[in-house]
Enzyme design. Structure first.
Site, PDB file in Angstrom:
ATOM      1  N   GLN A  46       0.957  -0.651  -0.383  1.00 19.13           N
ATOM      2  CA  GLN A  46      -0.103  -0.075   0.316  1.00 19.13           C
ATOM      3  C   GLN A  46       0.783   0.833   0.017  1.00 19.13           C
ATOM      4  OE1 GLN A  46      -2.787   0.263   3.354  1.00 19.13           O
ATOM      5  NE2 GLN A  46      -4.176   1.733   2.239  1.00 19.13           N
TER       6      GLN A  46
ATOM      7  N   GLY B 277       2.735   1.071  11.833  1.00 20.11           N
ATOM      8  CA  GLY B 277       2.280   0.954  12.598  1.00 20.11           C
ATOM      9  C   GLY B 277       2.054  -0.983  12.576  1.00 20.11           C
ATOM     10  N   GLY B 278       0.799  -0.777  11.406  1.00 16.22           N
ATOM     11  CA  GLY B 278       0.179  -1.948  11.463  1.00 16.22           C
ATOM     12  C   GLY B 278       0.199  -1.784   9.463  1.00 16.22           C
ATOM     13  N   MET B 279      -0.426  -3.191   8.817  1.00 18.12           N
ATOM     14  CA  MET B 279      -1.446  -2.843   7.451  1.00 18.12           C
ATOM     15  C   MET B 279      -2.040  -4.311   7.520  1.00 18.12           C
ATOM     16  SD  MET B 279      -0.842  -1.988   4.475  1.00 18.12           S
ATOM     17  CE  MET B 279      -1.987  -2.645   3.107  1.00 18.12           C
ATOM     18  N   GLU B 280      -3.091  -4.006   7.486  1.00 17.29           N
ATOM     19  CA  GLU B 280      -3.571  -5.263   7.247  1.00 17.29           C
ATOM     20  C   GLU B 280      -4.226  -6.055   6.246  1.00 17.29           C
ATOM     21  OE1 GLU B 280      -4.031  -1.868   6.392  1.00 17.29           O
ATOM     22  OE2 GLU B 280      -5.780  -0.805   5.271  1.00 17.29           O
ATOM     23  N   ASN B 281      -3.225  -6.709   5.817  1.00 18.67           N
ATOM     24  CA  ASN B 281      -3.244  -7.610   4.479  1.00 18.67           C
ATOM     25  C   ASN B 281      -4.230  -8.955   5.189  1.00 18.67           C
ATOM     26  OD1 ASN B 281      -1.121  -6.196   2.889  1.00 18.67           O
ATOM     27  ND2 ASN B 281       0.232  -6.916   4.710  1.00 18.67           N
TER      28      ASN B 281
ATOM     29  N   HIS C  50      -7.613  -2.144  15.359  1.00 22.85           N
ATOM     30  CA  HIS C  50      -7.636  -1.570  13.578  1.00 22.85           C
ATOM     31  C   HIS C  50      -7.554  -2.082  12.525  1.00 22.85           C
ATOM     32  CE1 HIS C  50      -7.060   2.082  11.453  1.00 22.85           C
ATOM     33  NE2 HIS C  50      -6.517   1.238  10.377  1.00 22.85           N
ATOM     34  N   GLU C  51      -6.093  -3.015  12.512  1.00 23.85           N
ATOM     35  CA  GLU C  51      -6.256  -3.740  11.496  1.00 23.85           C
ATOM     36  C   GLU C  51      -6.661  -4.849  11.527  1.00 23.85           C
ATOM     37  OE1 GLU C  51      -3.990  -1.948   9.779  1.00 23.85           O
ATOM     38  OE2 GLU C  51      -3.224  -1.054  11.200  1.00 23.85           O
TER      39      GLU C  51
ATOM     40  N   HIS D 108      -9.999  -3.405   9.129  1.00 25.49           N
ATOM     41  CA  HIS D 108      -9.618  -3.467   8.350  1.00 25.49           C
ATOM     42  C   HIS D 108     -10.411  -5.425   7.104  1.00 25.49           C
ATOM     43  CE1 HIS D 108      -7.781   0.176   6.990  1.00 25.49           C
ATOM     44  NE2 HIS D 108      -6.757  -0.133   7.617  1.00 25.49           N
TER      45      HIS D 108
ATOM     46  N   GLU E 259      -9.882   3.927   5.744  1.00 23.31           N
ATOM     47  CA  GLU E 259      -9.347   4.069   7.224  1.00 23.31           C
ATOM     48  C   GLU E 259     -10.187   5.221   8.510  1.00 23.31           C
ATOM     49  OE1 GLU E 259      -6.849   3.053   8.270  1.00 23.31           O
ATOM     50  OE2 GLU E 259      -6.432   2.534   6.057  1.00 23.31           O
TER      51      GLU E 259
ATOM     52  N   ASP F 280       0.012   8.929  -1.795  1.00 24.36           N
ATOM     53  CA  ASP F 280      -0.214   9.681  -0.172  1.00 24.36           C
ATOM     54  C   ASP F 280       0.104  10.264  -0.077  1.00 24.36           C
ATOM     55  OD1 ASP F 280       0.235   6.486  -0.396  1.00 24.36           O
ATOM     56  OD2 ASP F 280       2.167   6.833   0.332  1.00 24.36           O
TER      57      ASP F 280
ATOM     58  N   TYR G  29      -8.403   9.514   9.108  1.00 25.12           N
ATOM     59  CA  TYR G  29      -8.549   8.712   9.311  1.00 25.12           C
ATOM     60  C   TYR G  29      -9.352   8.787  11.085  1.00 25.12           C
ATOM     61  CZ  TYR G  29      -4.585   5.780   8.602  1.00 25.12           C
ATOM     62  OH  TYR G  29      -3.687   4.615   7.842  1.00 25.12           O
TER      63      TYR G  29
ATOM     64  N   ARG H 168       9.362   3.785  12.455  1.00 21.62           N
ATOM     65  CA  ARG H 168       7.961   3.393  12.302  1.00 21.62           C
ATOM     66  C   ARG H 168       7.927   5.901  12.046  1.00 21.62           C
ATOM     67  NH1 ARG H 168       3.360   1.966  16.741  1.00 21.62           N
ATOM     68  NH2 ARG H 168       1.762   2.990  15.609  1.00 21.62           N
TER      69      ARG H 168
ATOM     70  N   LYS I 231       5.493   7.113  12.400  1.00 22.55           N
ATOM     71  CA  LYS I 231       5.085   8.110  12.792  1.00 22.55           C
ATOM     72  C   LYS I 231       5.882   8.850  14.238  1.00 22.55           C
ATOM     73  CE  LYS I 231       1.721   7.248  16.549  1.00 22.55           C
ATOM     74  NZ  LYS I 231       0.463   6.348  16.988  1.00 22.55           N
TER      75      LYS I 231
HETATM   76  N1  BES Z   1      -3.555   0.511   5.439  1.00 18.79           N
HETATM   77  C1  BES Z   1      -2.883   1.370   7.207  1.00 18.79           C
HETATM   78  C2  BES Z   1      -1.224   2.062   6.717  1.00 18.79           C
HETATM   79  C3  BES Z   1      -0.994   2.875   5.791  1.00 18.79           C
HETATM   80  C4  BES Z   1      -2.068   3.461   5.251  1.00 18.79           C
HETATM   81  C5  BES Z   1       0.209   2.446   4.796  1.00 18.79           C
HETATM   82  C6  BES Z   1      -1.665   4.365   3.531  1.00 18.79           C
HETATM   83  C7  BES Z   1       0.283   3.481   3.477  1.00 18.79           C
HETATM   84  C8  BES Z   1      -0.306   4.144   2.789  1.00 18.79           C
HETATM   85  C9  BES Z   1      -2.702   0.849   8.189  1.00 18.79           C
HETATM   86  O1  BES Z   1      -4.323   0.215   8.515  1.00 18.79           O
HETATM   87  C10 BES Z   1      -2.843   1.985   9.149  1.00 18.79           C
HETATM   88  O2  BES Z   1      -3.915   2.831   9.077  1.00 18.79           O
HETATM   89  N2  BES Z   1      -1.861   2.225  10.158  1.00 18.79           N
HETATM   90  C11 BES Z   1      -1.630   2.786  11.089  1.00 18.79           C
HETATM   91  C12 BES Z   1      -1.975   2.164  12.578  1.00 18.79           C
HETATM   92  C13 BES Z   1      -3.662   2.331  12.517  1.00 18.79           C
HETATM   93  C14 BES Z   1      -4.000   2.076  14.046  1.00 18.79           C
HETATM   94  C15 BES Z   1      -3.987   4.121  12.636  1.00 18.79           C
HETATM   95  C16 BES Z   1      -0.204   3.715  11.499  1.00 18.79           C
HETATM   96  O3  BES Z   1       0.462   2.462  10.815  1.00 18.79           O
HETATM   97  O4  BES Z   1       0.076   3.576  12.306  1.00 18.79           O
HETATM   98 ZN    ZN Z   2      -6.034   1.399   8.841  1.00 17.34          ZN
END
Ligand code: BES
Ligand code: ZN
Length: 655
Positions: A176, A309-313, A336-337, A340, A359, A419, A427, A603, A605
């Site tokens: 993604q 943080g995570g990816m919903e594969n 969260h994941e 998804h 999201e 992106d 979100y 990470r 974030k």
């Molecule tokens: N699908 C997203 C990650 C993403 C979004 C990757 C857009 C590439 C482009 C994933 O589900 C996500 O939102 N992850 C968040 C964690 C969540 C608890 C808000 C993250 O990685 O911080």
């Molecule tokens: Zn997400």
């Protein structure tokens, strides 16, 4: 010359790049699925760690029933080295999961070489290159023999030192939004779904995993002694951004009948303890919005370089190890994941400009799961943190204050990076819109509408207009708002900047109390020793630290550190926020920890606010550059991209 009084100036001609992007059904894909559509992909790939390369074949089954029977197949690629393209006629071979498995067919003798050419996207190099293939009449199978580049944006090749066990290198994919094309020739649009299967060959010491419903060992070919192959099958149609692979030293621990965790052997026990609630989260989610469609739900804990943080594969969420806090305080990321699996994976945003449909729905759903498992107070605290983050970003000139278009839920990304709309808007503003609907029509009514949304759009892709029409037909047009409530103005929420004044307010009295304590301590009316923090969660701490004034000073930092040992915090949310203060206040005793964190953790974030804080002083700028020069080689290209923009690229010599 235009007359100054002319009230209707002629609109400026549209930039040709934007115009070309707008003519595509998805501005971020060079494929033409309306002409020829990929329906199934069979991957046969060997993982070559010595050369940081995947090598093999993608066999694609295509539907050519579009209006032009001779239209070429157009695939997205980015940096793929194409060795050959061949075509054949599909002689049906339906597998035991009811799908036509193509990976084993990749060496089928019936393939004949066919012509292909490349067409780069004018002015938008990040979209890669269209691979255009002339498929002879009557043929519906295409085999692309290819290899990836070490710099493929969708793959990260890690050294053993970057893993917890430090024993073996590691590979993982992150597709993604538009990075699948850097490791698979595919129609890389969230509006195109395919089933897929794969045969992945690795040296014997490695374990491959994929975001697939089934896997099993494959018989090994004689020339590949010392290696083994695993077969994976995804019998449900998924968009390319949800195809995922990881290879390394991995162990699995079962959590429940449908859930398990995968991680480095030295991490797997801690991960299993942290995620004990996964099976009940899955049950809660199903109770809310209908049956889970994917069979198993596993989580793979990646090395700390993972940029998200995570990816919903599907079937296997990929997650950062920074959520392993030891006290389950950060597991809402798993909720969260998991959410998804409905919002995103079952019902997918049609283009990346509709990201909020993935999201925003997911954050709303995540908080409903957290409420079901951990109670309303925790869910409200998390919602309160979320809303405060949204308001801070909307008001920050370095983030969103000067780009009103990116404050809309529906964003026009034609000609822009896929992106470009990544922020808290899709979100948290998205989740607040759904919460508004819940509060206006009542939870029971709204839950029924959401269940219907997932059921009626299952395995489909949706646009913001689909949402507006659906909510109009199923909710706003047919239901009365609860007493004292008014139907929300959807247009203002969706196509307007900022946050509507009527936006819901999470009840976060605990956060306010924490904020007050911070103010009182600063004012001198409260001593840290009298502050009762024993029931504080990571979110209380986060809010406390965020409530401190910008001109805190090193002495007060030292006071906090002595009282609460924040520099030694094992909770990444608390530590991450503390390090933002460390960077801004130039609190030297924590500089070693700051550097260690920025080198180990990728990470994004956490990285961006810490680097941003460093860059606010001259001494910090020097420090940021020095640390980044060491840290950058270990970062994923997504994190590099963001930090390069802030800090600048270190002098040549780095990869
Ligand atoms: N699908 C997203 C990650 C993403 C979004 C990757 C857009 C590439 C482009 C994933 O589900 C996500 O939102 N992850 C968040 C964690 C969540 C608890 C808000 C993250 O990685 O911080
Ligand atoms: Zn997400």
């Amino acid at each position: 010359m235009a007359t100054p009084a002319d009230p209707t100036p002629t609109p400026a001609a549209e930039d040709p790049i934007r115009q070309a992007a707008r003519l595509r059904s998805d501005p971020h894909s060079l494929a033409r699925p309306e002409q020829v559509r990929v329906e199934h992909m069979g991957l046969a790939l060997r993982v070559d760690f010595a050369n940081s390369m995947l090598r093999g074949d993608a066999v694609l089954a295509i539907d050519r029933s579009g209006s032009d029977p001779l239209a070429p197949l157009r695939l997205d690629t980015a940096g793929l080295t194409i060795q050959a393209v061949a075509a054949a006629k599909l002689e049906v071979a339906v597998g035991d999961q009811g799908v036509v498995e193509l990976a084993p067919l990749s060496t089928h003798p019936a393939f004949i070489d066919v012509e292909f050419r490349f067409e780069p996207a004018a002015g938008q190099p990040e979209l890669g290159t269209a691979l255009v293939i002339e498929v002879p009449e009557g043929m519906d199978l295409v085999r692309v023999s290819y290899s990836t580049l070490p710099s493929a944006s969708g793959l990260q090749w890690l050294t053993p030192e970057q893993t917890a066990g430090k024993a073996l290198p590691f590979l993982y994919s992150q597709s993604q939004a538009i990075h699948a094309r850097s490791w698979i020739p595919c129609q890389d649009s969230p509006g195109v779904r395919t089933t897929w299967d794969a045969a992945i060959t690795v040296e014997d010491r490695f374990t491959p995993v994929m975001a697939a419903a089934f896997s099993e060992p494959l018989a090994i070919l004689p020339e590949e002694v010392g290696s083994h192959a695993v077969r994976f099958v995804m019998p449900k149609p998924v968009p390319a951004y949800l195809i995922a692979l990881a290879v390394g030293q991995l162990e699995r621990r079962e959590l429940g009948s449908r859930t398990a965790v995968w991680a480095d052997p030295s991490v797997v026990e801690a991960a299993a303890r942290e995620f004990v609630d996964m099976e009940s989260m899955l049950a809660s989610a199903e109770q809310l919005y209908g049956p889970y469609a994917w069979g198993r739900y596993d989580v793979l804990v990646l090395p700390p370089a993972f940029p998200f943080g995570g990816m919903e594969n599907p079937c296997m969420t990929f997650a950062t190890p920074t959520i392993l806090a030891g006290d389950r305080s950060l597991v809402s990321l798993i909720a969260h994941e998991l959410a998804h699996s409905w919002s995103g994976n079952l019902v997918t945003n049609r283009t990346w400009g509709d990201l909020w449909l993935n999201e925003g729905f997911t954050v709303y759903f995540e908080r409903r799961i957290v409420e079901a498992i951990y109670g309303r107070e925790r869910a409200e605290i998390e919602a309160g943190i979320g809303k405060r983050e949204l308001l801070a970003e909307l008001g920050d000139p370095e983030i969103l204050a000067n780009t009103p278009e990116l404050q809309h839920l529906r964003t026009d990304l034609a000609g822009l990076d896929a992106d470009a709309n990544f922020s808290t808007v899709p979100y948290e503003k998205g989740a607040l819109l759904l919460r508004t609907l819940e509060e206006t029509y009542g939870r029971e009514r709204f839950d029924a509408v959401l269940r219907e949304w997932f059921e009626s759009h299952a395995f489909g892709s949706v646009s913001t207009d689909d949402f507006i029409n659906f909510i109009g037909l199923e909710l706003i047009g047919v239901s009365e708002p609860l007493a004292g409530k008014q139907a929300p103005n959807l247009a203002e929420w969706i196509d307007g900047a900022g946050l509507p004044a009527s936006a819901p307010e999470p009840s976060s009295a605990p956060l306010e109390a924490v904020g007050q304590a911070a103010t009182q301590w600063i004012a001198g009316s409260l001593a840290l020793a009298d502050l009762s923090t024993k029931d504080w969660s990571a979110w209380h701490w986060l809010h406390f630290l965020r409530s401190l004034p910008p001109e805190l000073g090193s002495e007060r930092m030292a006071e906090l550190d002595q009282a609460f040992h924040l520099t030694e915090s094992g909770n990444s949310e608390i530590l991450g926020q503390w390090l933002v203060l460390v960077a801004r206040q130039r609190y030297e005793p924590a500089f070693a920890r700051l550097e260690q964190f920025l080198i180990e953790v990728g990470r994004r974030k956490y990285l961006t606010p810490i680097y941003r804080a460093l860059l606010t002083s001259d001494a910090g700028k020097v420090q940021a550059k020095a640390i980044y020069a060491k840290a950058r080689p270990g970062y994923h290209s997504i994190s590099r991209g963001s930090i390069d923009e802030m800090v600048g690229t270190p002098p040549a010599g780095d990869p």
